[in-house]
Motif scaffolding. Structure first.
Motif, PDB file in Angstrom:
ATOM      1  N   TRP A 378       0.861  -1.183   0.000  1.00 20.36           N
ATOM      2  CA  TRP A 378       0.000   0.000   0.000  1.00 20.36           C
ATOM      3  C   TRP A 378       0.895   1.229   0.000  1.00 20.36           C
ATOM      4  O   TRP A 378       1.918   1.251   0.676  1.00 20.36           O
ATOM      5  N   PRO A 379       0.548   2.250  -0.765  1.00 18.42           N
ATOM      6  CA  PRO A 379       1.367   3.472  -0.743  1.00 18.42           C
ATOM      7  C   PRO A 379       1.378   4.110   0.643  1.00 18.42           C
ATOM      8  O   PRO A 379       0.407   4.012   1.395  1.00 18.42           O
ATOM      9  N   SER A 380       2.463   4.752   0.974  1.00 23.84           N
ATOM     10  CA  SER A 380       2.577   5.400   2.279  1.00 23.84           C
ATOM     11  C   SER A 380       1.838   6.728   2.285  1.00 23.84           C
ATOM     12  O   SER A 380       1.652   7.360   1.253  1.00 23.84           O
ATOM     13  N   ASP A 381       1.399   7.147   3.464  1.00 27.96           N
ATOM     14  CA  ASP A 381       0.772   8.458   3.614  1.00 27.96           C
ATOM     15  C   ASP A 381       1.349   9.143   4.845  1.00 27.96           C
ATOM     16  O   ASP A 381       2.319   8.671   5.444  1.00 27.96           O
ATOM     17  N   ALA A 382       0.741  10.238   5.242  1.00 30.12           N
ATOM     18  CA  ALA A 382       1.306  11.043   6.328  1.00 30.12           C
ATOM     19  C   ALA A 382       1.318  10.316   7.662  1.00 30.12           C
ATOM     20  O   ALA A 382       2.093  10.672   8.557  1.00 30.12           O
ATOM     21  N   SER A 383       0.465   9.298   7.838  1.00 33.63           N
ATOM     22  CA  SER A 383       0.440   8.588   9.118  1.00 33.63           C
ATOM     23  C   SER A 383       1.716   7.793   9.359  1.00 33.63           C
ATOM     24  O   SER A 383       1.968   7.353  10.480  1.00 33.63           O
ATOM     25  N   SER A 384       2.527   7.603   8.310  1.00 36.00           N
ATOM     26  CA  SER A 384       3.793   6.870   8.452  1.00 36.00           C
ATOM     27  C   SER A 384       4.958   7.784   8.801  1.00 36.00           C
ATOM     28  O   SER A 384       6.073   7.302   9.006  1.00 36.00           O
ATOM     29  N   GLU A 385       4.728   9.079   8.831  1.00 32.58           N
ATOM     30  CA  GLU A 385       5.802  10.019   9.135  1.00 32.58           C
ATOM     31  C   GLU A 385       6.086  10.057  10.632  1.00 32.58           C
ATOM     32  O   GLU A 385       5.231   9.700  11.453  1.00 32.58           O
ATOM     33  N   PRO A 386       7.282  10.494  11.043  1.00 33.58           N
ATOM     34  CA  PRO A 386       7.580  10.637  12.471  1.00 33.58           C
ATOM     35  C   PRO A 386       6.614  11.615  13.145  1.00 33.58           C
ATOM     36  O   PRO A 386       6.102  12.546  12.515  1.00 33.58           O
ATOM     37  N   GLU A 387       6.389  11.403  14.425  1.00 31.29           N
ATOM     38  CA  GLU A 387       5.414  12.221  15.149  1.00 31.29           C
ATOM     39  C   GLU A 387       5.833  13.680  15.254  1.00 31.29           C
ATOM     40  O   GLU A 387       5.008  14.546  15.544  1.00 31.29           O
ATOM     41  N   TRP A 550       5.023  -6.119  10.096  1.00 31.10           N
ATOM     42  CA  TRP A 550       4.847  -6.660  11.438  1.00 31.10           C
ATOM     43  C   TRP A 550       5.404  -5.722  12.501  1.00 31.10           C
ATOM     44  O   TRP A 550       5.132  -5.902  13.683  1.00 31.10           O
ATOM     45  N   GLY A 551       6.229  -4.768  12.081  1.00 34.37           N
ATOM     46  CA  GLY A 551       6.731  -3.764  13.014  1.00 34.37           C
ATOM     47  C   GLY A 551       7.919  -4.194  13.844  1.00 34.37           C
ATOM     48  O   GLY A 551       8.257  -3.532  14.835  1.00 34.37           O
ATOM     49  N   TRP A 552       8.610  -5.276  13.446  1.00 34.38           N
ATOM     50  CA  TRP A 552       9.728  -5.773  14.255  1.00 34.38           C
ATOM     51  C   TRP A 552      10.892  -4.791  14.311  1.00 34.38           C
ATOM     52  O   TRP A 552      11.662  -4.799  15.264  1.00 34.38           O
ATOM     53  N   GLY A 553      11.050  -3.949  13.292  1.00 32.78           N
ATOM     54  CA  GLY A 553      12.162  -3.009  13.306  1.00 32.78           C
ATOM     55  C   GLY A 553      11.732  -1.586  12.995  1.00 32.78           C
ATOM     56  O   GLY A 553      12.578  -0.734  12.691  1.00 32.78           O
ATOM     57  N   ALA A 554      10.428  -1.323  13.080  1.00 27.22           N
ATOM     58  CA  ALA A 554       9.928   0.001  12.701  1.00 27.22           C
ATOM     59  C   ALA A 554      10.504   1.101  13.583  1.00 27.22           C
ATOM     60  O   ALA A 554      10.924   2.158  13.097  1.00 27.22           O
ATOM     61  N   GLY A 555      10.536   0.855  14.896  1.00 30.76           N
ATOM     62  CA  GLY A 555      11.041   1.875  15.803  1.00 30.76           C
ATOM     63  C   GLY A 555      12.505   2.187  15.570  1.00 30.76           C
ATOM     64  O   GLY A 555      12.924   3.351  15.622  1.00 30.76           O
ATOM     65  N   LEU A 556      13.316   1.160  15.310  1.00 25.79           N
ATOM     66  CA  LEU A 556      14.749   1.376  15.070  1.00 25.79           C
ATOM     67  C   LEU A 556      14.990   2.201  13.814  1.00 25.79           C
ATOM     68  O   LEU A 556      16.012   2.886  13.699  1.00 25.79           O
ATOM     69  N   HIS A 561       5.170   3.485  13.881  1.00 29.06           N
ATOM     70  CA  HIS A 561       4.422   2.246  14.058  1.00 29.06           C
ATOM     71  C   HIS A 561       4.631   1.374  12.820  1.00 29.06           C
ATOM     72  O   HIS A 561       5.289   1.780  11.862  1.00 29.06           O
ATOM     73  N   ALA A 562       4.065   0.184  12.864  1.00 25.06           N
ATOM     74  CA  ALA A 562       4.147  -0.709  11.710  1.00 25.06           C
ATOM     75  C   ALA A 562       3.419  -0.091  10.519  1.00 25.06           C
ATOM     76  O   ALA A 562       2.387   0.559  10.676  1.00 25.06           O
TER      77      ALA A 562
END
Length: 712
Positions: A378-387, A550-556, A561-562
């Motif tokens: 799925w294409p990324s949107d603004a919800s994937s940006e850093p807070e 799955w978000g296993w490395g999203a934070g790093l 979030h995933a």
């Protein structure tokens, strides 16, 4: 071809300044043309034949004010109500900004703590300077910010602003320099591949700017091209440099060693680069302009790095002389290790137990690939940006105050000449499950068309949003009506990419197989290479799914979030990775076949080929992994995912594939590795892929082609 490369390499080493000055002039000329006549980058996401594109075309024709870019100004007041007088004053200032065609009335939230202003432009976002335009939005709303309001910005224009680049490239270059220094023990030897790769990169990137004057080149194309070009450029120079050092170890004069290195490793570089170009050309089959230009742009950089490796590198090798060797190895006659005994022992061990190692490697690769079965693209949107990003803050404020679907409104464009009943359409839309609001229709200036703004219940990345779009298209829309907007365009883009992935895969694999079959005059060797590359790519897709979805490395990786795997990744990563992986395959198989033609020993040639190339392939892979991981620091999600995926695939390719699967399968196949049916052998052209004809007058096999051992 090998004879030509030999003469070219020897001439460059004998007259280095001529070639160096020529390269300086070429890079300067291309850079000058780019500065004077180069074009700007433009994203062209047209999806011909899709419903969202037909709706967008109708808007462009009948609603010029709605057909350009948009920006959203979100004004929020903690613990109070937004000052509507201040909002009205800000709207007036926004209306006076360049290219602004309309400023929609402010929409207050139910509690009055938030107000949403939509700014519409009369040109697409690619015709605006996003950073400058965002600064103007900030200036126009400075009064609200100064009076204690929180002002955030979303929509196409702010989301198109990219963070300053350079960090990823710098990390990759520094890591490559350290690896080369450890591998060669010479500052000169470590610096040469970098310098040559950067020269090719400079010419290639300028070429992209020139291309942008004639075609719409995607905004992410230069970053993708630099990522790929930096990795393969260093590797290509490293392959030639390693063969040159081997020549010096044999006691050859510097010009002769450079010529032979160009005739052998340089020829492998040409074939490897051509394979990368073939893979990138597969993106043309996507028929999506943004992907086509990404392929062309990356191809320009790859071609430039190949040219620098076989023309500029021999020249600088001629200048460097024996300084490319360690100090203790520079004396004439000093023994220099040209192969790795450890790799030879390992290859012999795998060759003695091929089934055990083959099954173990297959289990590992298939286990890593398994998560890809559940991949959601799925294409990324603004919800994937850093807070901390303003577009993420705007997204969260809109979702909290107006509902998640307000971040991805749907636009239903209606040709009133075919379907004049907008009241009935509005009722049907409002009654559709998953839709929370339908605004009154807006009429075109000539009253021939209308548009209804529909707010779904789900955000753009919510899987349920796809069902809403499908229901509207299947059950609600009358003839002459189409649906577009962010979410609808995402649905169409994902489906188009899924449909066109397999033709691209088929074309890339088939053309690469054909080229390797011609080069190595074998049926099984290229078939095995294609299968192993597909294994590496599948494993990389699986790791991407685990890390991001799955978000296993999203934070790093700096993600909040995933997130789904970007729709762009499957096509882009396949084309780039298949070509890059073939680099190592061509380099390794060239040495293995060279030994096979010389000795006729099917098993010994594999051990020797791995032992001779093991160190250079490991160093090249480490460099490429470091370069790609550097791009994992890029703020753009597509580049971040590309960096991680390519790094994983190259690491697996250089370890599991080259050190386990290749020796195991070649040990099992034996002489059949080089089997070619006689009818094919008669019609296929004979290519001297090992430099036997071009190795110079002092070469042991000069003047005669190698005799091919009998086939099974």
């Amino acid at each position: 071809m090998s004879r030509l490369l030999y003469r070219l390499g020897r001439a460059a080493a004998l007259r280095p300044w001529r070639f160096i000055v020529a390269w300086v002039l070429v890079v300067g000329a291309v850079g000058g043309v780019a500065a004077v006549a180069g074009g700007d980058l433009h994203d062209d996401y047209r999806l011909a034949g899709t419903g969202s594109q037909r709706a967008a075309d109708l808007l462009a024709e009948r609603f010029p004010a709605l057909s350009g870019a948009d920006a959203r100004v979100v004004v929020h007041k903690d613990g109070g109500r937004v000052d509507q007088d201040g909002v009205a004053a800000a709207r007036e200032r926004l209306a006076g900004l360049p290219h602004v065609s309309a400023v929609d009335p402010a929409v207050p939230s139910r509690d009055g703590a938030t107000s949403l202003i939509t700014v519409r432009y009369d040109v697409p976002v690619t015709d605006l300077a996003p950073g400058e335009t965002l600064d103007r939005l900030r200036s126009a709303t400075q009064g609200l910010a100064g009076s204690g309001h929180q002002v955030e910005f979303g929509g196409q224009v702010p989301e198109n602003v990219t963070a300053p680049g350079g960090l990823a490239e710098a990390v990759g270059v520094v890591a490559a320099l350290v690896i080369l220094l450890l591998a060669f023990g010479s500052v000169v030897a470590a610096g040469l591949p970098l310098a040559v790769a950067l020269a090719g990169l400079g010419a290639g990137v300028s070429g992209i700017t020139v291309l942008a004057a004639f075609a719409n080149v995607a905004t992410t194309a230069p970053t993708l091209a630099v990522m790929t070009g930096l990795g393969v450029g260093i590797d290509y120079a490293l392959f030639v440099l390693t063969r040159h050092r081997e020549g010096l170890a044999e006691g050859l004069p510097v010009p002769e060693a450079a010529g032979r290195a160009n005739a052998t490793a340089g020829l492998s570089v040409l074939f490897a680069g051509f394979t990368v170009l073939l893979a990138l050309c597969g993106l043309v089959l996507s028929r999506i302009p943004v992907f086509m230009t990404m392929g062309f742009a990356t191809g320009i950089v790859v071609a430039a790095t190949v040219a620098s490796a076989v023309t500029l590198l021999p020249a600088v090798l001629g200048l460097a002389g024996r300084r490319v060797l360690r100090k203790r190895d520079r004396a004439e006659g000093a023994p220099i290790a040209t192969e790795s005994p450890r790799v030879r022992r390992w290859a012999d061990h795998v060759g003695r137990h091929p089934w055990a190692w083959l099954l173990a490697a297959l289990v590992l690769m298939l286990t890593l690939a398994a998560p890809a079965l559940g991949m959601r693209t799925w294409p990324s949107d603004a919800s994937s940006e850093p807070e901390s990003n303003t577009v993420r803050k705007a997204y969260d404020l809109v979702a909290e105050s107006y509902g998640a679907g307000a971040n991805g409104p749907l636009l239903v464009a209606v040709d009133l000449r075919e379907s004049p009943d907008t009241a009935g359409l509005r009722r049907d839309l409002a009654a559709t499950p998953g839709i929370v609001q339908v605004a009154p229709p807006l009429l075109a200036p000539d009253r021939s068309a209308a548009v209804l703004v529909v707010t779904p219940a789900y955000g753009p990345q919510d899987e349920r949003a796809t069902g809403v779009v499908d229901r509207v298209r299947a059950d609600v829309l009358p003839p002459g009506a189409e649906i577009t907007g962010l979410t609808a365009a995402y649905v169409d883009l994902s489906r188009v990419l899924d449909e066109r992935l397999w033709p691209v895969i088929g074309a890339v694999v088939a053309t690469s197989f054909l080229m390797l079959m011609i080069v190595f005059r074998s049926l099984l060797a290229p078939l095995k290479a294609a299968a192993m590359n597909l294994l590496s790519i599948g494993a990389a897709y699986g790791v991407l799914t685990a890390v991001f979805q799955w978000g296993w490395g999203a934070g790093l990786l700096g993600l909040p979030h995933a997130v789904p795997v970007s729709s762009f990744i499957l096509l882009l990563m396949f084309a780039v990775l298949f070509g890059v992986s073939m680099d190592y395959e061509v380099f390794l198989l060239s040495r293995v076949r060279e030994e096979w033609l010389r000795t006729g020993d099917a098993h010994g040639s594999v051990s020797t080929g791995l032992a001779v190339t093991g160190r250079v392939i490991s160093s090249a892979a480490l460099i490429m992994v470091a370069v790609f991981l550097g791009f994992a620091l890029d703020p753009g999600l597509v580049i971040k995912q590309m960096g991680v995926g390519l790094a994983v695939a190259v690491a697996l390719d250089a370890t599991v594939v080259r050190l386990v699967l290749v020796p195991a399968t070649m040990a099992l196949l034996g002489r059949a590795n080089w089997w070619l049916p006689r009818p094919l052998a008669r019609v296929l052209p004979v290519i001297d892929a090992h430099g036997a004809h071009g190795a110079g007058p002092a070469a042991p096999t000069a003047g005669s082609a190698p005799r091919e051992p009998s086939r099974v």
